[in-house]
Design a protein around this motif. Sequence first.
Motif, PDB file in Angstrom:
ATOM      1  N   CYS A   1      72.174  19.617  22.118  1.00 61.97           N
ATOM      2  CA  CYS A   1      70.930  20.359  21.977  1.00 61.97           C
ATOM      3  C   CYS A   1      69.958  19.542  21.128  1.00 61.97           C
ATOM      4  CB  CYS A   1      71.189  21.714  21.305  1.00 61.97           C
ATOM      5  SG  CYS A   1      69.665  22.614  20.926  1.00 61.97           S
ATOM      6  N   PRO A   2      68.723  19.310  21.614  1.00 63.96           N
ATOM      7  CA  PRO A   2      67.760  18.528  20.844  1.00 63.96           C
ATOM      8  C   PRO A   2      67.156  19.310  19.676  1.00 63.96           C
ATOM      9  CG  PRO A   2      66.728  19.322  22.833  1.00 63.96           C
ATOM     10  CD  PRO A   2      68.180  19.719  22.911  1.00 63.96           C
ATOM     11  N   HIS A   3      67.362  20.619  19.640  1.00 66.53           N
ATOM     12  CA  HIS A   3      66.767  21.443  18.592  1.00 66.53           C
ATOM     13  C   HIS A   3      67.673  21.561  17.368  1.00 66.53           C
ATOM     14  CE1 HIS A   3      63.704  22.496  21.493  1.00 66.53           C
ATOM     15  NE2 HIS A   3      64.673  22.788  22.341  1.00 66.53           N
ATOM     16  N   CYS A   4      68.938  21.889  17.597  1.00 69.09           N
ATOM     17  CA  CYS A   4      69.857  22.089  16.466  1.00 69.09           C
ATOM     18  C   CYS A   4      70.902  20.988  16.355  1.00 69.09           C
ATOM     19  CB  CYS A   4      70.537  23.461  16.558  1.00 69.09           C
ATOM     20  SG  CYS A   4      71.639  23.640  17.979  1.00 69.09           S
ATOM     21  N   GLY A   5      71.015  20.136  17.371  1.00 69.53           N
ATOM     22  CA  GLY A   5      71.952  19.021  17.333  1.00 69.53           C
ATOM     23  C   GLY A   5      73.370  19.351  17.766  1.00 69.53           C
ATOM     24  N   SER A   6      73.616  20.568  18.211  1.00 71.12           N
ATOM     25  CA  SER A   6      74.975  20.949  18.619  1.00 71.12           C
ATOM     26  C   SER A   6      75.505  20.049  19.728  1.00 71.12           C
ATOM     27  CB  SER A   6      75.009  22.391  19.125  1.00 71.12           C
ATOM     28  OG  SER A   6      74.802  23.297  18.085  1.00 71.12           O
ATOM     29  N   SER A   7      76.728  19.585  19.550  1.00 72.13           N
ATOM     30  CA  SER A   7      77.446  18.841  20.576  1.00 72.13           C
ATOM     31  C   SER A   7      77.940  19.857  21.591  1.00 72.13           C
ATOM     32  CB  SER A   7      78.643  18.126  19.953  1.00 72.13           C
ATOM     33  OG  SER A   7      78.224  17.336  18.871  1.00 72.13           O
ATOM     34  N   LEU A   8      77.580  19.696  22.860  1.00 68.48           N
ATOM     35  CA  LEU A   8      77.909  20.701  23.863  1.00 68.48           C
ATOM     36  C   LEU A   8      78.986  20.265  24.847  1.00 68.48           C
ATOM     37  CD1 LEU A   8      74.259  21.840  24.527  1.00 68.48           C
ATOM     38  CD2 LEU A   8      76.037  23.137  23.337  1.00 68.48           C
ATOM     39  N   ALA A   9      78.927  19.027  25.315  1.00 67.86           N
ATOM     40  CA  ALA A   9      79.850  18.613  26.376  1.00 67.86           C
ATOM     41  C   ALA A   9      79.809  17.102  26.529  1.00 67.86           C
ATOM     42  CB  ALA A   9      79.456  19.278  27.691  1.00 67.86           C
ATOM     43  N   PHE A  10      80.761  16.599  27.304  1.00 67.78           N
ATOM     44  CA  PHE A  10      80.663  15.207  27.729  1.00 67.78           C
ATOM     45  C   PHE A  10      81.202  15.086  29.147  1.00 67.78           C
ATOM     46  CE2 PHE A  10      85.053  14.617  26.264  1.00 67.78           C
ATOM     47  CZ  PHE A  10      85.542  13.654  27.128  1.00 67.78           C
ATOM     48  N   ILE A  11      80.733  14.034  29.814  1.00 66.77           N
ATOM     49  CA  ILE A  11      81.156  13.751  31.176  1.00 66.77           C
ATOM     50  C   ILE A  11      81.661  12.319  31.213  1.00 66.77           C
ATOM     51  CG2 ILE A  11      80.460  13.589  33.593  1.00 66.77           C
ATOM     52  CD1 ILE A  11      78.235  15.661  32.896  1.00 66.77           C
ATOM     53  N   SER A  12      82.916  12.158  31.591  1.00 63.17           N
ATOM     54  CA  SER A  12      83.532  10.848  31.694  1.00 63.17           C
ATOM     55  C   SER A  12      83.072  10.175  32.987  1.00 63.17           C
ATOM     56  CB  SER A  12      85.050  11.024  31.718  1.00 63.17           C
ATOM     57  OG  SER A  12      85.676   9.858  32.184  1.00 63.17           O
ATOM     58  N   PRO A  13      82.843   8.857  32.972  1.00 61.47           N
ATOM     59  CA  PRO A  13      82.460   8.177  34.214  1.00 61.47           C
ATOM     60  C   PRO A  13      83.525   8.329  35.298  1.00 61.47           C
ATOM     61  CG  PRO A  13      82.710   6.588  32.419  1.00 61.47           C
ATOM     62  CD  PRO A  13      82.923   7.944  31.839  1.00 61.47           C
ATOM     63  N   ALA A  14      84.778   8.477  34.902  1.00 56.55           N
ATOM     64  CA  ALA A  14      85.869   8.641  35.870  1.00 56.55           C
ATOM     65  C   ALA A  14      85.812  10.007  36.555  1.00 56.55           C
ATOM     66  CB  ALA A  14      87.217   8.466  35.178  1.00 56.55           C
ATOM     67  N   HIS A  15      85.135  10.981  35.939  1.00 61.97           N
ATOM     68  CA  HIS A  15      85.077  12.338  36.498  1.00 61.97           C
ATOM     69  C   HIS A  15      83.657  12.795  36.794  1.00 61.97           C
ATOM     70  CE1 HIS A  15      88.940  12.385  34.162  1.00 61.97           C
ATOM     71  NE2 HIS A  15      89.316  12.562  35.409  1.00 61.97           N
ATOM     72  N   GLU A  16      82.710  11.849  36.848  1.00 64.85           N
ATOM     73  CA  GLU A  16      81.312  12.167  37.143  1.00 64.85           C
ATOM     74  C   GLU A  16      81.236  12.973  38.443  1.00 64.85           C
ATOM     75  OE1 GLU A  16      77.387  12.137  36.099  1.00 64.85           O
ATOM     76  OE2 GLU A  16      78.676  10.663  35.104  1.00 64.85           O
ATOM     77  N   GLY A  17      80.600  14.133  38.366  1.00 62.22           N
ATOM     78  CA  GLY A  17      80.435  14.979  39.544  1.00 62.22           C
ATOM     79  C   GLY A  17      81.592  15.915  39.825  1.00 62.22           C
ATOM     80  N   THR A  18      82.715  15.769  39.097  1.00 59.00           N
ATOM     81  CA  THR A  18      83.863  16.635  39.369  1.00 59.00           C
ATOM     82  C   THR A  18      84.289  17.479  38.172  1.00 59.00           C
ATOM     83  OG1 THR A  18      85.468  14.892  38.832  1.00 59.00           O
ATOM     84  CG2 THR A  18      84.781  15.088  41.146  1.00 59.00           C
ATOM     85  N   ARG A  19      84.273  16.909  36.951  1.00 58.43           N
ATOM     86  CA  ARG A  19      84.728  17.626  35.751  1.00 58.43           C
ATOM     87  C   ARG A  19      83.701  17.472  34.630  1.00 58.43           C
ATOM     88  NH1 ARG A  19      88.874  20.817  37.100  1.00 58.43           N
ATOM     89  NH2 ARG A  19      89.405  21.057  34.918  1.00 58.43           N
ATOM     90  N   ILE A  20      83.622  18.486  33.790  1.00 57.83           N
ATOM     91  CA  ILE A  20      82.820  18.427  32.576  1.00 57.83           C
ATOM     92  C   ILE A  20      83.711  18.882  31.427  1.00 57.83           C
ATOM     93  CG2 ILE A  20      81.853  20.741  32.942  1.00 57.83           C
ATOM     94  CD1 ILE A  20      79.243  19.632  31.586  1.00 57.83           C
ATOM     95  N   GLU A  21      83.625  18.192  30.303  1.00 57.26           N
ATOM     96  CA  GLU A  21      84.412  18.528  29.120  1.00 57.26           C
ATOM     97  C   GLU A  21      83.511  19.300  28.168  1.00 57.26           C
ATOM     98  OE1 GLU A  21      87.674  17.660  28.729  1.00 57.26           O
ATOM     99  OE2 GLU A  21      87.736  16.570  30.627  1.00 57.26           O
ATOM    100  N   VAL A  22      83.826  20.561  27.942  1.00 59.65           N
ATOM    101  CA  VAL A  22      83.013  21.450  27.119  1.00 59.65           C
ATOM    102  C   VAL A  22      83.559  21.479  25.695  1.00 59.65           C
ATOM    103  CG1 VAL A  22      82.245  23.840  26.839  1.00 59.65           C
ATOM    104  CG2 VAL A  22      82.445  22.858  29.132  1.00 59.65           C
ATOM    105  N   ALA A  23      82.668  21.353  24.715  1.00 61.22           N
ATOM    106  CA  ALA A  23      83.070  21.432  23.311  1.00 61.22           C
ATOM    107  C   ALA A  23      83.471  22.876  23.008  1.00 61.22           C
ATOM    108  CB  ALA A  23      81.914  20.998  22.415  1.00 61.22           C
TER     109      ALA A  23
END
Length: 139
Positions: free
Chosen positions: A73-95
């Motif tokens: 989040c650009p407002h509060c800085g919360s880390s929300l998720a990441f997407i691995s290049p190996a799983h681009e388009g298939t999986r999202i890792e949620v904090a």
Amino acid sequence: MLNVGQCLCGRIRYAAGEFSARMAHCHCSMCRKFHGAAFATFGSARQDEFRWLAGGEEVKSYRAENGTRRLFCPHCGSSLAFISPAHEGTRIEVALGTLDTDIAQRPDAHIFVGAKANWVTLCDGLPRYSGERGSEPVD
């Protein structure tokens, strides 16, 4: 099961489908720095079962050295998720710290313990790996 969460300021909200049963605490230096904490715990969801409920157009992305896209989040800085290049388009890792709903799954391992902060003591009995799962076990 629908999992719902948001950033600290509440401007960005999301919904994710069921998380994978494999859920680890990650001690790599990137996760520690991204969260400003001893480790990060992410839940892996199918990307086609993930959606931004509010503020999705405001989410910022940082591409790390290893190619992962880290979303925040650009407002509060919360880390929300990441997407691995190996799983681009298939999986999202949620904090998982951003969830508002309870989940049934529990972390089942510590990964990248080789990069663990020296001031952290692990005493939960979960398996530990020096790198990713399947790498050398750490006692």
